[in-house]
Design a protein around this motif. Structure first.
Motif, short mmCIF file in Angstrom:
data_model
loop_
_atom_site.label_atom_id
_atom_site.label_comp_id
_atom_site.label_asym_id
_atom_site.label_seq_id
_atom_site.Cartn_x
_atom_site.Cartn_y
_atom_site.Cartn_z
N UNK A 76 0.96 -1.23 -0.04
CA UNK A 76 0.26 0.22 -0.10
C UNK A 76 0.87 1.20 -0.17
N UNK A 77 1.90 1.33 0.83
CA UNK A 77 2.75 2.55 0.86
C UNK A 77 3.60 2.58 -0.71
N UNK A 78 3.75 1.41 -1.28
CA UNK A 78 4.53 1.52 -2.45
C UNK A 78 3.58 2.04 -3.35
N UNK A 79 2.28 1.69 -3.57
CA UNK A 79 1.52 2.26 -4.62
C UNK A 79 0.97 3.96 -4.09
N UNK A 80 1.15 4.15 -2.81
CA UNK A 80 0.89 5.55 -2.62
C UNK A 80 1.94 6.46 -3.22
N UNK A 115 -5.46 -11.25 -10.09
CA UNK A 115 -4.96 -11.50 -8.74
C UNK A 115 -4.61 -10.24 -8.16
N UNK A 116 -3.79 -9.35 -8.80
CA UNK A 116 -3.24 -8.24 -8.63
C UNK A 116 -4.50 -7.18 -8.64
N UNK A 117 -5.46 -7.44 -9.53
CA UNK A 117 -6.60 -6.33 -9.47
C UNK A 117 -7.47 -6.39 -8.14
N UNK A 118 -7.57 -7.79 -7.53
CA UNK A 118 -8.48 -8.14 -6.71
C UNK A 118 -7.58 -7.56 -5.21
N UNK A 119 -6.30 -7.64 -5.42
CA UNK A 119 -5.35 -7.07 -4.25
C UNK A 119 -5.43 -5.79 -4.05
N UNK A 120 -5.41 -4.94 -5.36
CA UNK A 120 -5.59 -3.72 -5.46
C UNK A 120 -6.86 -3.12 -4.85
#
Length: 190
Positions: A76-80, A115-120
């Motif tokens: 989550x921090x990386x995505x931010x 899977x990445x979509x669901x995790x996002x």
């Protein structure tokens, strides 16, 4: 299935268990709870074998998350931080493919795009789809072409009310000819 859907389904199964305890038959349970007869019979079977506990939810289905809670926080921090902080400088868009690649790079865990979509979504993000445009595209030329050339090529179109449908109503027997092509005039119609 959404969380609300799972909660409702759990509630309906508990209501079914209460009705089974009152000796209500599965067809009547299905009617009262507005579920399929098949579900009511399956629930009745589970209830007979294991009681109310057999009808309680075992949690969401599907595979478990392969990232620990600590890794999820890091992700989550990386995505931010945004895509540019991780090497995607051409645009500021997190696609599911990029997130799957980021997970592989940072955590050495393989995720599919879905899977990445669901995790996002689980983390409160949504994947973005970048607009695919040629860098050399001249917007003014495109607009001029649409206004001048496309209007000529397109043509006026079909006038309002013009259709190509034909009548399909069957003619009444009185409207039919006495003898049709190939009919022998001497033989009466039946």
């Amino acid at each position: 299935m959404t969380v609300a859907g799972r909660v409702r389904r759990e509630s309906v199964r508990m209501q079914a268990a209460e009705l089974f305890e009152q000796e209500v038959k599965p067809p009547e349970v299905a009617r009262r709870l507005r579920v399929s007869l098949k579900s009511a019979y399956q629930w009745h079977q589970l209830w007979r074998e294991g009681g109310v506990g057999a009808l309680s939810s075992r949690g969401p289905s599907g595979s478990r998350c392969r990232l620990s809670p600590r890794c999820l926080e890091k992700l989550a921090a990386y995505l931010e931080q945004g895509p540019a902080a991780h090497g995607w400088v051409e645009d500021q868009v997190w696609t599911a493919a990029r997130v799957a690649m980021l997970i592989g790079r940072k955590f050495h865990v393989s995720y599919s795009v879905s899977g990445a979509t669901r995790l996002m979504h689980r983390l409160g993000f949504s994947p973005q789809v970048p607009a695919r445009r040629v860098a050399e595209r001249d917007e003014q030329a495109v607009t001029a072409w649409k206004e001048a050339t496309w209007a000529e090529v397109k043509g006026p179109g079909r006038p309002a009310g013009a259709t190509s449908a034909s009548r399909t109503k069957q003619a009444s027997p009185a409207d039919r000819p006495e003898a049709g092509p190939g009919d022998d005039a001497d033989t009466p119609r039946s």
